[in-house]
Design a protein around this motif. Structure first.
Motif, PDB file in Angstrom:
ATOM      1  N   GLY A  14       2.933  -7.363   4.033  1.00  0.00           N
ATOM      2  CA  GLY A  14       2.988  -6.747   2.991  1.00  0.00           C
ATOM      3  C   GLY A  14       4.474  -6.017   2.651  1.00  0.00           C
TER       4      GLY A  14
ATOM      5  N   ASN B 142       2.424   3.931  -3.854  1.00  0.00           N
ATOM      6  CA  ASN B 142       2.831   4.122  -5.206  1.00  0.00           C
ATOM      7  C   ASN B 142       4.077   5.019  -5.394  1.00  0.00           C
TER       8      ASN B 142
ATOM      9  N   THR C 254      -2.049   5.914  -0.034  1.00  0.00           N
ATOM     10  CA  THR C 254      -3.512   6.089   0.142  1.00  0.00           C
ATOM     11  C   THR C 254      -3.775   4.958   1.162  1.00  0.00           C
TER      12      THR C 254
ATOM     13  N   ARG D 221       1.472  -2.802  -1.201  1.00  0.00           N
ATOM     14  CA  ARG D 221       0.352  -2.468  -0.522  1.00  0.00           C
ATOM     15  C   ARG D 221       0.553  -3.146   1.007  1.00  0.00           C
TER      16      ARG D 221
ATOM     17  N   GLN E  56      -1.646   1.954   0.562  1.00  0.00           N
ATOM     18  CA  GLN E  56      -1.323   1.619  -0.741  1.00  0.00           C
ATOM     19  C   GLN E  56      -0.171   2.712  -1.091  1.00  0.00           C
TER      20      GLN E  56
ATOM     21  N   TYR F  65      -5.308  -0.422   5.412  1.00  0.00           N
ATOM     22  CA  TYR F  65      -4.476  -0.719   4.310  1.00  0.00           C
ATOM     23  C   TYR F  65      -3.670   0.575   4.117  1.00  0.00           C
TER      24      TYR F  65
ATOM     25  N   SER G 169       5.253  -0.266  -6.569  1.00  0.00           N
ATOM     26  CA  SER G 169       4.100   0.099  -5.527  1.00  0.00           C
ATOM     27  C   SER G 169       4.228  -1.186  -4.379  1.00  0.00           C
TER      28      SER G 169
ATOM     29  N   SER H 208      -0.985  -4.292   4.840  1.00  0.00           N
ATOM     30  CA  SER H 208      -2.071  -4.323   5.482  1.00  0.00           C
ATOM     31  C   SER H 208      -2.006  -4.745   6.947  1.00  0.00           C
TER      32      SER H 208
END
Length: 121
Positions: free
Chosen positions: A8, A83, A68, A19, A81, A79, A17, A21
């Protein structure tokens, strides 16, 4: 054997952003805490975020409010995330996990090989 594989990462503009993994695979009996660390150019590796098996989370100040962490226990996946990315978030991001393996039944800390995140200004 137990492996952690991150994916990712990539190049993104500031404010964007991504994400990340991380999938754990192999002779896994149980996974406890899972975490994301990062190491920027000329810097030491630092904790970004961690999550317990029950979903309790902890964030570094630099990540709080923008990143997050989450996990899917059934998929042995964690994960991140991210941003509102900033150029100072540029780093290699590593996944780590406390895993009990069928091979030896010890709770050990395993690391992935990392995925590069580059944030351009």
């Amino acid at each position: 054997q137990v492996q952690l594989v991150e994916s990712g990462g990539g190049l993104v503009q500031a404010g964007g952003s991504l994400r990340l993994s991380c999938v754990a695979s192999g002779s896994i009996f149980n996974i406890d805490d899972m975490s994301w660390y990062r190491q920027g150019p000329g810097s030491e590796r630092e904790l970004v975020a961690s999550i317990t098996r029950d979903g309790d989370t902890n964030y570094a100040d630099a990540a709080n409010g923008r990143f997050t962490i989450s996990r899917e226990n059934g998929a042995n996946t964690v994960y991140l995330q991210m941003n509102s990315l900033k150029p100072e978030d540029t780093a290699v991001y590593y996944c780590s996990a406390q895993i009990v393996s069928h091979l030896d039944w010890y709770n050990k800390l395993y690391w992935g090989k990392g995925t590069l995140v580059t944030v351009s200004s």
